[in-house]
Design an enzyme around this catalytic site. Structure first.
Site, PDB file in Angstrom:
ATOM      1  N   ASP A 102       0.774  -1.262   0.029  1.00  0.00           N
ATOM      2  CA  ASP A 102      -0.010   0.289   0.008  1.00  0.00           C
ATOM      3  C   ASP A 102       0.645   1.344  -0.035  1.00  0.00           C
ATOM      4  O   ASP A 102       0.333   2.338  -0.127  1.00  0.00           O
ATOM      5  CB  ASP A 102      -1.178  -0.006   1.085  1.00  0.00           C
ATOM      6  CG  ASP A 102      -0.316  -0.127   2.481  1.00  0.00           C
ATOM      7  OD1 ASP A 102       1.000  -0.087   2.435  1.00  0.00           O
ATOM      8  OD2 ASP A 102      -1.116  -0.317   3.483  1.00  0.00           O
ATOM      9  N   ASP A 193       6.726 -12.757   1.262  1.00  0.00           N
ATOM     10  CA  ASP A 193       7.517 -12.313  -0.366  1.00  0.00           C
ATOM     11  C   ASP A 193       8.752 -13.594  -0.158  1.00  0.00           C
ATOM     12  O   ASP A 193       8.996 -13.968  -1.353  1.00  0.00           O
ATOM     13  CB  ASP A 193       8.253 -10.925  -0.396  1.00  0.00           C
ATOM     14  CG  ASP A 193       8.891 -10.450   0.430  1.00  0.00           C
ATOM     15  OD1 ASP A 193       9.072 -10.983   1.718  1.00  0.00           O
ATOM     16  OD2 ASP A 193       9.557  -9.320   0.247  1.00  0.00           O
TER      17      ASP A 193
HETATM   18  N1  UDP Z   1       1.269  -4.470   6.479  1.00  0.00           N
HETATM   19  C1  UDP Z   1      -0.060  -5.297   7.124  1.00  0.00           C
HETATM   20  N2  UDP Z   1      -0.265  -5.580   8.478  1.00  0.00           N
HETATM   21  C2  UDP Z   1       0.532  -4.884   9.396  1.00  0.00           C
HETATM   22  C3  UDP Z   1       1.560  -4.110   8.956  1.00  0.00           C
HETATM   23  C4  UDP Z   1       1.978  -3.857   7.661  1.00  0.00           C
HETATM   24  O1  UDP Z   1      -0.736  -5.675   6.277  1.00  0.00           O
HETATM   25  O2  UDP Z   1       0.524  -5.120  10.542  1.00  0.00           O
HETATM   26  C5  UDP Z   1       1.486  -4.281   5.195  1.00  0.00           C
HETATM   27  C6  UDP Z   1       1.390  -2.791   4.676  1.00  0.00           C
HETATM   28  O3  UDP Z   1      -0.094  -2.554   4.619  1.00  0.00           O
HETATM   29  C7  UDP Z   1       2.236  -2.952   3.750  1.00  0.00           C
HETATM   30  C8  UDP Z   1       3.298  -3.896   4.115  1.00  0.00           C
HETATM   31  O4  UDP Z   1       2.683  -4.944   5.133  1.00  0.00           O
HETATM   32  O5  UDP Z   1       1.599  -3.071   2.362  1.00  0.00           O
HETATM   33  C9  UDP Z   1       4.452  -3.480   4.365  1.00  0.00           C
HETATM   34  O6  UDP Z   1       4.306  -2.580   5.513  1.00  0.00           O
HETATM   35  P1  UDP Z   1       5.206  -1.327   6.005  1.00  0.00           P
HETATM   36  O7  UDP Z   1       5.355  -0.508   4.583  1.00  0.00           O
HETATM   37  O8  UDP Z   1       4.682  -0.497   7.111  1.00  0.00           O
HETATM   38  O9  UDP Z   1       6.594  -2.058   6.262  1.00  0.00           O
HETATM   39  P2  UDP Z   1       8.014  -2.335   5.483  1.00  0.00           P
HETATM   40  O10 UDP Z   1       7.883  -3.911   5.433  1.00  0.00           O
HETATM   41  O11 UDP Z   1       7.814  -1.755   3.965  1.00  0.00           O
HETATM   42  O12 UDP Z   1       9.038  -1.767   6.032  1.00  0.00           O
END
Ligand code: UDP
Ligand code: MN
Length: 279
Positions: A102, A193
């Site tokens: 998102d 992933d």
């Molecule tokens: N996300 C989720 N549940 C959570 C936290 C994050 O589904 O409790 C999703 C979030 O909406 C995004 C992805 O996981 O699509 C990655 O989250 P974020 O960008 O906060 O963290 P990153 O891993 O990129 O640092």
């Protein structure tokens, strides 16, 4: 589209775009998507979340899917969402499954042009790794008599987006369909992933095709050249401490009105879009 020269003509209707989100991010992240690239793929894009949200259900014409997965940021919850995304894609009958986070901006016409180069009846896993060498994990043998083995594989970073052809997805069904994706994730105890890469590269022995035009915020986004924006499939952003954002460098709306730069990017790519200032 007309099938003149192109070997495969990918239409919007051929693609299933999933966006992973969570209840805590609906208000902070979805408007930047809904106000920009979602407008080009309203029927094809589905938001996978963990709570019913009437406001965004309305904003997306009913395209929010409550996965009933937990809303905590743990490996299991994220694999649960990916599992539902995968199963919904299978149900959709479409030719391509493209997953994004998102915090991704998707250059929709460029995505279609990319997919045009590949036959969805063949096995394709398209994306971009964020590590310089394949991941190496140690798998314990199923019982004590079995020795542990080293397993090496590439995976496409979920935060940059990736696509899987229908042919490949169909081959994944025995190991990953009907919720089994979660079981694999539990077995190797790695993020969604990575689990995807493990299933495709290790279990099915199909290789990731690296597509440099997918971008996550693991890159320093200001280094992306503006002259190449049209050629990029996805972008992202992240907020560091205080007000220092990792964002693409683009003129347009003020940083205050558009801290993520999605609206500015959108109007740079598509000046005629209705949400863009016209002369
Ligand atoms: N996300 C989720 N549940 C959570 C936290 C994050 O589904 O409790 C999703 C979030 O909406 C995004 C992805 O996981 O699509 C990655 O989250 P974020 O960008 O906060 O963290 P990153 O891993 O990129 O640092
Ligand atoms: Mn992120």
């Amino acid at each position: 589209a007309t099938a003149t020269m192109a070997p495969f003509s990918t239409d919007l209707e051929d693609v299933f775009i999933s966006v992973k989100t969570t209840r805590h991010y609906h208000h902070s992240r979805l408007p930047a998507i809904i106000g920009t690239w979602f407008q080009f793929a309203k029927e094809q894009t589905w938001f996978f979340t963990d709570r019913d949200d009437p406001y965004f259900q309305n904003q997306t014409n009913g395209h929010m899917i409550n996965t009933k997965c937990s809303s905590s940021h743990n490996r299991r919850a994220l694999c649960c969402k990916m599992s539902v995304e995968f199963d919904k894609f299978l149900e959709s009958g479409r030719k391509w499954f493209c997953h994004f986070d998102d915090d991704n901006y998707v250059n929709v016409p460029r995505l279609l042009k990319l997919l045009d180069n590949y036959n969805p009846r063949e096995d394709w896993y398209l994306g971009r790794p964020s590590i310089p060498t394949p991941l190496e994990i140690v798998r314990q043998g199923a019982d004590s008599s079995k020795r542990s083995q080293k397993v090496r594989f590439w995976f496409a970073t979920g935060g940059a987006g990736f696509c899987i052809s229908r042919a490949l997805a169909l081959k994944m069904i025995p190991v990953a369909g009907g919720g089994k994706f979660i079981t694999v994730g539990d077995r190797i105890r790695l993020p969604d992933d990575v689990t995807m890469g493990y299933i495709i590269e290790h279990l099915l022995k199909k290789q990731l095709t690296v597509v440099e035009q997918f971008h996550s915020h693991l890159e320093i986004l200001k280094f992306l050249n503006k002259d190449t924006f049209h050629d990029q499939v996805s972008f992202s952003y992240s907020k560091g401490s205080r007000d220092d954002w990792n964002v693409v460098k683009i003129d347009g709306f003020s940083v205050r009105d558009d801290p993520k730069r999605f609206r500015s990017l959108h109007c740079h790519l598509f000046p005629q879009a209705s949400s863009c200032p016209h002369r």
